[in-house]
Design a protein around this motif. Sequence first.
Motif, PDB file in Angstrom:
ATOM      1  N   THR A   8      77.568  19.215  33.254  1.00 23.21           N
ATOM      2  CA  THR A   8      76.252  18.718  32.847  1.00 23.21           C
ATOM      3  C   THR A   8      75.556  19.756  31.974  1.00 23.21           C
ATOM      4  O   THR A   8      75.474  20.934  32.354  1.00 23.21           O
ATOM      5  N   VAL A   9      75.073  19.329  30.811  1.00 19.43           N
ATOM      6  CA  VAL A   9      74.331  20.218  29.905  1.00 19.43           C
ATOM      7  C   VAL A   9      72.878  19.763  29.880  1.00 19.43           C
ATOM      8  O   VAL A   9      72.577  18.612  29.571  1.00 19.43           O
ATOM      9  N   MET A  10      71.989  20.687  30.206  1.00 17.99           N
ATOM     10  CA  MET A  10      70.577  20.382  30.384  1.00 17.99           C
ATOM     11  C   MET A  10      69.715  21.254  29.477  1.00 17.99           C
ATOM     12  O   MET A  10      70.047  22.421  29.224  1.00 17.99           O
ATOM     13  N   ASP A  11      68.597  20.687  29.002  1.00 20.27           N
ATOM     14  CA  ASP A  11      67.661  21.400  28.135  1.00 20.27           C
ATOM     15  C   ASP A  11      66.384  21.664  28.919  1.00 20.27           C
ATOM     16  O   ASP A  11      65.883  20.781  29.625  1.00 20.27           O
ATOM     17  N   ASP A  12      65.842  22.875  28.800  1.00 20.98           N
ATOM     18  CA  ASP A  12      64.567  23.188  29.448  1.00 20.98           C
ATOM     19  C   ASP A  12      63.775  24.146  28.562  1.00 20.98           C
ATOM     20  O   ASP A  12      64.335  25.056  27.949  1.00 20.98           O
ATOM     21  N   LEU A  41      61.901  30.266  34.668  1.00 21.57           N
ATOM     22  CA  LEU A  41      63.348  30.226  34.850  1.00 21.57           C
ATOM     23  C   LEU A  41      63.707  30.230  36.324  1.00 21.57           C
ATOM     24  O   LEU A  41      64.534  29.418  36.786  1.00 21.57           O
ATOM     25  N   ARG A  42      63.101  31.131  37.067  1.00 20.27           N
ATOM     26  CA  ARG A  42      63.414  31.260  38.497  1.00 20.27           C
ATOM     27  C   ARG A  42      63.125  29.965  39.251  1.00 20.27           C
ATOM     28  O   ARG A  42      63.965  29.465  40.018  1.00 20.27           O
ATOM     29  N   GLU A  43      61.938  29.394  39.043  1.00 20.74           N
ATOM     30  CA  GLU A  43      61.549  28.189  39.788  1.00 20.74           C
ATOM     31  C   GLU A  43      62.383  26.981  39.375  1.00 20.74           C
ATOM     32  O   GLU A  43      62.708  26.129  40.206  1.00 20.74           O
ATOM     33  N   THR A  44      62.737  26.884  38.091  1.00 18.91           N
ATOM     34  CA  THR A  44      63.577  25.779  37.641  1.00 18.91           C
ATOM     35  C   THR A  44      64.962  25.868  38.277  1.00 18.91           C
ATOM     36  O   THR A  44      65.500  24.865  38.763  1.00 18.91           O
ATOM     37  N   LEU A  45      65.542  27.062  38.302  1.00 13.90           N
ATOM     38  CA  LEU A  45      66.866  27.233  38.900  1.00 13.90           C
ATOM     39  C   LEU A  45      66.839  26.936  40.395  1.00 13.90           C
ATOM     40  O   LEU A  45      67.752  26.292  40.928  1.00 13.90           O
ATOM     41  N   PRO A  90      73.184  20.177  44.777  1.00 12.10           N
ATOM     42  CA  PRO A  90      73.630  21.034  45.890  1.00 12.10           C
ATOM     43  C   PRO A  90      75.141  21.279  45.827  1.00 12.10           C
ATOM     44  O   PRO A  90      75.926  20.371  45.564  1.00 12.10           O
ATOM     45  N   GLY A  91      75.522  22.540  46.025  1.00 12.24           N
ATOM     46  CA  GLY A  91      76.942  22.888  46.065  1.00 12.24           C
ATOM     47  C   GLY A  91      77.605  23.044  44.714  1.00 12.24           C
ATOM     48  O   GLY A  91      78.790  23.381  44.640  1.00 12.24           O
ATOM     49  N   GLN A  92      76.864  22.799  43.616  1.00  7.80           N
ATOM     50  CA  GLN A  92      77.451  22.936  42.285  1.00  7.80           C
ATOM     51  C   GLN A  92      77.065  24.283  41.669  1.00  7.80           C
ATOM     52  O   GLN A  92      76.005  24.836  41.968  1.00  7.80           O
ATOM     53  N   LEU A 147      80.957  29.878  27.227  1.00  9.11           N
ATOM     54  CA  LEU A 147      80.734  28.839  28.231  1.00  9.11           C
ATOM     55  C   LEU A 147      81.956  27.930  28.366  1.00  9.11           C
ATOM     56  O   LEU A 147      82.311  27.500  29.461  1.00  9.11           O
ATOM     57  N   LYS A 148      82.618  27.651  27.253  1.00  8.58           N
ATOM     58  CA  LYS A 148      83.816  26.813  27.306  1.00  8.58           C
ATOM     59  C   LYS A 148      84.899  27.497  28.143  1.00  8.58           C
ATOM     60  O   LYS A 148      85.634  26.847  28.898  1.00  8.58           O
ATOM     61  N   ALA A 149      84.995  28.812  28.014  1.00 11.25           N
ATOM     62  CA  ALA A 149      86.016  29.567  28.751  1.00 11.25           C
ATOM     63  C   ALA A 149      85.675  29.725  30.235  1.00 11.25           C
ATOM     64  O   ALA A 149      86.571  29.753  31.088  1.00 11.25           O
ATOM     65  N   GLU A 150      84.389  29.815  30.547  1.00 13.46           N
ATOM     66  CA  GLU A 150      83.975  30.184  31.905  1.00 13.46           C
ATOM     67  C   GLU A 150      83.658  28.991  32.810  1.00 13.46           C
ATOM     68  O   GLU A 150      83.697  29.121  34.040  1.00 13.46           O
ATOM     69  N   THR A 151      83.303  27.841  32.222  1.00 17.69           N
ATOM     70  CA  THR A 151      82.819  26.739  33.061  1.00 17.69           C
ATOM     71  C   THR A 151      83.941  25.768  33.412  1.00 17.69           C
ATOM     72  O   THR A 151      84.997  25.743  32.777  1.00 17.69           O
ATOM     73  N   ARG A 152      83.685  24.950  34.447  1.00 17.80           N
ATOM     74  CA  ARG A 152      84.661  23.959  34.916  1.00 17.80           C
ATOM     75  C   ARG A 152      83.920  22.711  35.392  1.00 17.80           C
ATOM     76  O   ARG A 152      82.691  22.716  35.524  1.00 17.80           O
ATOM     77  N   ALA A 153      84.665  21.652  35.635  1.00 20.42           N
ATOM     78  CA  ALA A 153      84.069  20.393  36.086  1.00 20.42           C
ATOM     79  C   ALA A 153      83.192  20.621  37.327  1.00 20.42           C
ATOM     80  O   ALA A 153      83.578  21.364  38.236  1.00 20.42           O
ATOM     81  N   GLY A 154      82.041  19.999  37.313  1.00 19.44           N
ATOM     82  CA  GLY A 154      81.092  20.161  38.414  1.00 19.44           C
ATOM     83  C   GLY A 154      79.990  21.158  38.131  1.00 19.44           C
ATOM     84  O   GLY A 154      78.971  21.194  38.817  1.00 19.44           O
ATOM     85  N   ASP A 155      80.178  21.979  37.083  1.00 16.15           N
ATOM     86  CA  ASP A 155      79.161  22.980  36.744  1.00 16.15           C
ATOM     87  C   ASP A 155      77.960  22.327  36.054  1.00 16.15           C
ATOM     88  O   ASP A 155      78.087  21.282  35.400  1.00 16.15           O
ATOM     89  N   VAL A 156      76.822  22.964  36.179  1.00 17.83           N
ATOM     90  CA  VAL A 156      75.592  22.545  35.507  1.00 17.83           C
ATOM     91  C   VAL A 156      75.121  23.701  34.630  1.00 17.83           C
ATOM     92  O   VAL A 156      74.944  24.828  35.121  1.00 17.83           O
ATOM     93  N   ILE A 157      74.957  23.440  33.334  1.00 20.60           N
ATOM     94  CA  ILE A 157      74.488  24.468  32.392  1.00 20.60           C
ATOM     95  C   ILE A 157      73.075  24.100  31.968  1.00 20.60           C
ATOM     96  O   ILE A 157      72.852  23.028  31.400  1.00 20.60           O
TER      97      ILE A 157
END
Length: 459
Positions: A325-329, A337-341, A349-351, A429-439
């Motif tokens: 999931t790619v999200m804009d904020d 940043l802290r409160e959004t995360l 949860p769990g991702q 990000l392409k190298a480090e992320t996997r299915a289920g991740d939220v960016i």
Amino acid sequence: MSSFKHLHFIGICGTAMGSTAAALRTLGYTISGSDEKVYPPMSDVLRQAGITLTEGYRAENLPAGADLYIVGNAISRGNEELETVLERKLPYISMAELLKQEVIQGKRSFVVSGTHGKTTTTTMLAWIFEHAGKDPGFMIGGVPENFTSGARFNHSDLFVIEGDEYDTAYFDKRSKFLHYLPECVIVNNMEFDHADIFPDFAAIQLTFQRLLNSVPRNGLVLLNGDDKNCTSLKSYAPVKTVGTGENCSERILITEASPEGTAFEINGVAFSVPMIGEFNVRNAAMCVCAARHAGLTDDEIRAGLETFKGIRRRQQVRGVVGGITVMDDFGHHPTALRETLRGLRQKYPGQRLWAVFEPRSNTSRRNVLQNDLIEALKEADGSVIAAVANPEKVADSERLDPETVANSVTSAGKACFHEPDTDAIVARLKAETRAGDVIVIFSNGGFDGIHGKLLAALA
């Protein structure tokens, strides 16, 4: 409506200037304007409203028949149109003063202020009024999902406005919100920000105190009762403190948190909002108290809250590719940043959460909040920090050091990478992320179109 008929805006394509111009056009004013960069979506909005636009600043752009020239916050001495206005002794005004004179005077003005949460809270309160059939006027510094535009000026006695503490114009260095004639003021929180215009936190406290000094005795001040910076403010008007602490007069208790929304009580009365995180519950609680002051019932307020859709660029999902999931904020202050995360932990949860941060605002480019940024990025499972935008505008000794931030976060056990440009960030990000991740991508600018580039790369 005053005797002014034709208004010319210098710097018309800014979010607030453009929204104001378009809303005034609906009241029957003739509007023209110019800007250095005229491009969609604002240029489309203005042209559709029947507004004459000119690209670039030139003396010949100034219409001879205009009654008043509105000078935008971004306009400074040396601007060719401004210099011509001054030389010809033409009548000019700031946008904030224009709103005061032409729109707010005589209305019940609800001013939403604070370092964080202004846009969301302003929109939420305006929507509660709208849903209850009150047809409010409003001025919002963002794109609200529940409305077709960021501003509406009408003949309703209710007016809701985002109260920005940033300065008004080159000739008026007071905060914009000091022009807004509040009956009710919300102060969500108060932290150091806008390092380019406020020398220290005491200067910020002073401008908020001046805001409270303008509230009448039959008005209301709503303060974050959990923020000692807010509770240090004094008021001639009645004060209610809103928060989770036992000393708050309007005490919040979160009763249920799910990925879809949050249920809460205020002094035992139940409400819910389709949003995540304690931060948004606090915003909603402020709206409940303000709407009660306006005369709405709790049932009317509940119905408004439950149908609130939020703001564009606030935790807005831009796409899901390969289970990522790619999200804009819009967040650009460490607290945001802290409160959004933290809120996103509730939604996902769990991702694994990835934070991508562009130091772009006048404060975030500086090292004054560098340690706070390090702590905020630790809330993510992994993070990437971009290069400082326009670094030449900040002295070396005052500039944020992204390499130090990345090393500090990584040494605390959370992987953090500093990358020099958008392509390198996407590759990382392409190298480090996997299915289920939220960016979640934090920036108060366009960030070189990173959202589209990242979605394309992940696909």
